[in-house]
Enzyme design. Structure first.
Site, PDB file in Angstrom:
ATOM      1  N   SER A   1       0.875  -1.280   0.128  1.00  0.00           N
ATOM      2  CA  SER A   1      -0.041   0.011   0.120  1.00  0.00           C
ATOM      3  C   SER A   1       0.989   1.136   0.103  1.00  0.00           C
ATOM      4  O   SER A   1       2.090   1.164   0.173  1.00  0.00           O
ATOM      5  CB  SER A   1      -1.055  -0.003   1.116  1.00  0.00           C
ATOM      6  OG  SER A   1      -0.079  -0.305   2.439  1.00  0.00           O
TER       7      SER A   1
ATOM      8  N   GLU B   1       1.198   5.635   0.833  1.00  0.00           N
ATOM      9  CA  GLU B   1       0.273   6.540   1.605  1.00  0.00           C
ATOM     10  C   GLU B   1       0.590   8.058   0.909  1.00  0.00           C
ATOM     11  O   GLU B   1       1.790   8.398   0.390  1.00  0.00           O
ATOM     12  CB  GLU B   1       1.032   6.553   3.010  1.00  0.00           C
ATOM     13  CG  GLU B   1       0.439   7.580   4.085  1.00  0.00           C
ATOM     14  CD  GLU B   1       1.037   7.316   5.600  1.00  0.00           C
ATOM     15  OE1 GLU B   1       0.942   6.486   6.136  1.00  0.00           O
ATOM     16  OE2 GLU B   1       1.484   8.415   5.785  1.00  0.00           O
TER      17      GLU B   1
ATOM     18  N   ASP C   1      -1.780  13.004  17.565  1.00  0.00           N
ATOM     19  CA  ASP C   1      -1.180  13.995  18.470  1.00  0.00           C
ATOM     20  C   ASP C   1      -1.786  15.068  18.214  1.00  0.00           C
ATOM     21  O   ASP C   1      -1.549  15.751  17.241  1.00  0.00           O
ATOM     22  CB  ASP C   1       0.365  13.944  18.382  1.00  0.00           C
ATOM     23  CG  ASP C   1       1.026  12.719  18.538  1.00  0.00           C
ATOM     24  OD1 ASP C   1       0.881  12.165  19.648  1.00  0.00           O
ATOM     25  OD2 ASP C   1       1.722  12.269  17.581  1.00  0.00           O
TER      26      ASP C   1
ATOM     27  N   PHE D   1      11.655  14.766  11.056  1.00  0.00           N
ATOM     28  CA  PHE D   1      10.410  13.920  11.260  1.00  0.00           C
ATOM     29  C   PHE D   1      11.124  12.659  12.296  1.00  0.00           C
ATOM     30  O   PHE D   1      10.277  12.612  13.343  1.00  0.00           O
ATOM     31  CB  PHE D   1      10.102  13.038  10.056  1.00  0.00           C
ATOM     32  CG  PHE D   1       9.269  13.778   9.033  1.00  0.00           C
ATOM     33  CD1 PHE D   1       8.513  14.757   9.302  1.00  0.00           C
ATOM     34  CD2 PHE D   1       9.388  13.213   7.668  1.00  0.00           C
ATOM     35  CE1 PHE D   1       7.691  15.413   8.422  1.00  0.00           C
ATOM     36  CE2 PHE D   1       8.706  13.979   6.914  1.00  0.00           C
ATOM     37  CZ  PHE D   1       8.080  15.053   6.907  1.00  0.00           C
TER      38      PHE D   1
ATOM     39  N   HIS E   1       4.305  -1.065   3.435  1.00  0.00           N
ATOM     40  CA  HIS E   1       3.483   0.253   3.377  1.00  0.00           C
ATOM     41  C   HIS E   1       4.482   1.383   2.863  1.00  0.00           C
ATOM     42  O   HIS E   1       5.332   1.788   3.870  1.00  0.00           O
ATOM     43  CB  HIS E   1       2.559   0.519   4.484  1.00  0.00           C
ATOM     44  CG  HIS E   1       1.923   1.822   4.527  1.00  0.00           C
ATOM     45  ND1 HIS E   1       0.628   1.678   3.956  1.00  0.00           N
ATOM     46  CD2 HIS E   1       2.011   3.066   4.982  1.00  0.00           C
ATOM     47  CE1 HIS E   1       0.063   3.282   4.202  1.00  0.00           C
ATOM     48  NE2 HIS E   1       0.893   3.862   4.612  1.00  0.00           N
TER      49      HIS E   1
END
Ligand code: FAD
Length: 279
Positions: free
Chosen positions: A5, A7, A98, A206, A256
């Site tokens: 998959s 994103e 968050d 990140f 993913h």
């Protein structure tokens, strides 16, 4: 069946949305099981996520909106779920999220992702396939891996079908996490989340925020390339291709890809790994 998959995050402008549709068309030729679309906790990207979800559906692909619960009422979450149901969405990535600092909301009526999974099952039965998050290197707020595993298993017991991990660069942490989860009696598929190495400065930022460790040898090698972005990308592609191979050879049920809304890095990995293309 293998799970592959991809994103996206929602585009911020109309021009960005058009570019993303083109990226989706290109990545759609790879034949992913679904595209997922991220969501800003507290509803901060509600309309933009919805817009991207509709765009991906209109292109004829399966889509899994991410949905967070922290700070929201059951009514807010329920309305969005009902809307996704009416659009023909059949899969949700269920997250706590968050809250951005200063948003001034409390925890809300669904404080943890397990509460959201339970709520989705109560409201929509088995309509949605539910994905949840997993953290092979531990979530930054978890005191230890035992607590991480316990709360992960609670999400599966609440009705999650499958999980997608935070990205990582060390295959052993994934295998160790899966062993611990299996030992705790949980058998849902745990799909590794794969982050291509493209913009290294962003990746460092990140990773510090989400607790993903960038190994010293990768940092050192990238630093030695200086501003040579071509060498960084080539090195990144080699490193991530090798990681994906280790994961698949070791039994990971799929991958993913965090596309960062770019077609090329995911296409390159897909090709290097010899993954099947759409029929
Ligand atoms: P939870 O599973 O609820 O866990 C959060 C923390 O609380 C963990 O430390 C857990 O161990 C602990 N915990 C859980 N239950 C309990 C309990 N009953 N008592 C005490 N402690 C408990 N964020 C976004 O805002 N938007 C996105 O689109 C998004 N997409 C993501 C996609 C993936 C694949 C992943 C891995 C993460 C994503 N995130 C996203 C980030 C995620 O929202 C954050 O990491 C968030 O801090 C935790 O969400 P969760 O669903 O894992 O929460």
């Amino acid at each position: 069946m293998s799970h592959f998959s991809i994103e996206f995050f929602p585009a911020k402008t109309d021009v960005g949305a058009e570019k993303l549709r083109e990226v989706a068309r290109r990545l759609g030729t790879l034949g992913p099981e679904f595209f997922s679309v991220t969501y800003g906790a507290g509803g901060s990207t509600r309309d933009r996520t919805l817009g991207t979800v509709k765009d991906v559906l209109a292109l004829g692909y399966d889509v899994a909106p991410h949905l967070s619960c922290i700070g929201d009422s059951k009514e807010e979450v329920g309305d969005l779920l009902d809307l996704y149901h009416s659009l023909g969405v059949k899969r949700i990535v269920a997250l706590r999220g968050d809250l951005p600092s200063g948003m001034g909301r409390g925890l809300g009526e669904l404080p943890f992702a397990a509460d959201l999974v339970r709520f989705i099952r109560e409201r929509h039965g088995d309509h949605f396939t539910i994905e949840v998050a997993a953290y092979p290197e531990s979530h930054p707020q978890s005191p230890d891996l035992a607590s991480e595993v316990k709360h992960f298993v609670a999400k599966a017991n609440a009705g999650a079908n499958s999980a997608i991990t935070q990205y990582f660069f060390n295959a052993d942490c994934y295998f160790h996490f899966v062993e611990r989860v299996r030992a705790a009696g949980c058998d849902i598929p745990v799909i590794p989340g794969i982050m291509p190495i493209t913009n290294f400065a962003n990746l460092v930022r990140f990773s510090d925020a989400c607790g993903a460790e960038i190994p010293r040898w990768i940092r050192k090698q990238v630093a030695s390339f200086g501003d040579d972005s071509v060498s960084i990308q080539q090195f990144g592609e080699e490193v991530i291709t090798r990681l994906c191979r280790q994961l698949l050879d070791g039994g990971a049920p799929g991958l993913h890809f965090y596309s960062m809304n770019l077609a090329e890095p995911t296409q390159a990995l897909w090709k290097n790994l010899g993954l099947p293309l759409a029929q």
